[in-house]
Design a protein around this motif. Structure first.
Motif, PDB file in Angstrom:
ATOM      1  N   TYR A 152      10.583  -2.491   2.609  1.00 49.73           N
ATOM      2  CA  TYR A 152      10.283  -3.536   3.584  1.00 49.73           C
ATOM      3  C   TYR A 152      11.534  -4.413   3.674  1.00 49.73           C
ATOM      4  O   TYR A 152      11.864  -5.103   2.700  1.00 49.73           O
ATOM      5  N   ARG A 239      11.923  -5.800  -0.075  1.00 51.15           N
ATOM      6  CA  ARG A 239      10.994  -5.373  -1.122  1.00 51.15           C
ATOM      7  C   ARG A 239      10.916  -3.856  -1.102  1.00 51.15           C
ATOM      8  O   ARG A 239      10.862  -3.251  -0.020  1.00 51.15           O
ATOM      9  N   ARG A 245       1.738   8.938  -7.727  1.00 47.53           N
ATOM     10  CA  ARG A 245       0.442   9.558  -7.446  1.00 47.53           C
ATOM     11  C   ARG A 245       0.344  10.933  -8.111  1.00 47.53           C
ATOM     12  O   ARG A 245       1.362  11.516  -8.473  1.00 47.53           O
TER      13      ARG A 245
HETATM   14  O1  LIG Z   1       3.908  -1.672  -0.477  1.00 46.44           O
HETATM   15  C1  LIG Z   1       2.805  -1.738  -1.016  1.00 46.44           C
HETATM   16  O2  LIG Z   1       2.561  -2.464  -1.965  1.00 46.44           O
HETATM   17  C2  LIG Z   1       1.683  -0.893  -0.459  1.00 46.44           C
HETATM   18  C3  LIG Z   1       1.904   0.546  -0.666  1.00 46.44           C
HETATM   19  C4  LIG Z   1       0.737   1.370  -0.259  1.00 46.44           C
HETATM   20  O3  LIG Z   1      -0.348   0.898  -0.062  1.00 46.44           O
HETATM   21  C5  LIG Z   1       0.914   2.806  -0.125  1.00 46.44           C
HETATM   22  O4  LIG Z   1       2.040   3.303  -0.305  1.00 46.44           O
HETATM   23  O5  LIG Z   1      -0.075   3.488   0.179  1.00 46.44           O
END
Ligand SMILES: O=C(O)CCC(=O)C(=O)O
Ligand SMILES: [Fe+2]
Length: 250
Positions: A152, A239, A245
């Protein structure tokens, strides 16, 4: 390669504003990733904050103190690159849009990530990313075969409400979310309490995701709750978020 050395060292302070408890660590572990000369100093006695609501099951801690989180963020900015073109788009109501942030996935060979009619293939693990993954595995006891990275650039960039409930994810396995850089609010909304068709009134849960923090999103959070990273237009700093995962291996 991914070899690292773990030694005991004096702890450094960290800058948690989110945790109400005070820190009392006397020592920390150093994970030295020799090939890149990146040193991860991990807070040893992690102060986990349990975030519990009806079917929401998350744990939060500050994993990396400020100096080390700064170093990891710098390394991310130096060595990560992001998807472009079609891989950086989402389809909403039949129309393609650029995603309002940058994104890339790394993981085990053959894995890919599908969202909003797009499939993003995983790039191979780099020694830097697998070292971070291994530190998180050591600290949480869970393994991961995939990481989705979102960058971000400032508070304009964001992520809309969604659940991480794709079929390619191993059902019930937690998602480990590492945040670096600008602190941002992260919102959880219960599925029954969203929008005009809400059937119940359930308070939104807001968590400030700080520099160096780790949020464990555990089952069944992603079945019942949507999450988002809303815009915060006055925030100017970068950020980077990594969600580690476990994907189904086909
Ligand atoms: O940037 C975040 O904290 C959210 C990330 C998120 O929800 C995702 O990658 O699915
Ligand atoms: Fe998500």
């Amino acid at each position: 390669m991914d070899k690292f050395v773990v030694r005991k060292r004096k702890n450094e302070s960290d800058s948690s504003q989110n945790n109400k408890k005070t820190k009392s660590q006397s020592s920390a572990e150093i994970t030295e990733q020799k090939s890149l000369n990146v040193i991860f100093l991990v807070n040893e006695q992690l102060e986990w904050r349990e975030i519990r609501r009806e079917n929401l099951n998350c744990d939060y801690c500050v994993l990396f103190g400020k100096k080390n989180a700064d170093r990891i963020l710098e390394e991310c900015e130096r060595c990560l690159s992001y998807n472009e073109g079609q891989l950086a788009k989402v389809q909403i109501y039949g129309k393609w849009h650029d995603i309002p942030r940058k994104q890339v996935a790394h993981g085990d060979e053959g894995l890919a990530y599908s969202f909003s009619n797009n499939t993003v293939p995983a790039r191979p693990w780099t020694p830097f990313l697998s070292a971070i993954r291994d530190v998180i595995s050591q600290k949480t006891g869970y393994n991961f075969n995939f990481v989705l990275i979102n960058r971000y650039k400032d508070g304009q960039d964001h992520m809309g409400e969604h659940r991480d409930d794709e079929k390619d994810l191993v059902f019930g396995h937690p998602i480990a979310s590492l945040s670096l850089g600008q602190s941002r609010d992260f919102l959880f909304k219960h599925a029954d309490a969203r929008g005009k068709n809400a059937t119940r009134s359930i308070e939104t849960v807001k968590i400030l995701l700080e520099h160096g923090s780790l949020l464990m999103m555990k089952h069944p959070t992603n079945v019942f709750w949507y999450h988002s990273l809303p815009q915060r237009k006055r925030l100017m700093n970068v950020r980077i978020n990594m969600t580690f995962r476990m994907m189904v291996v086909k």
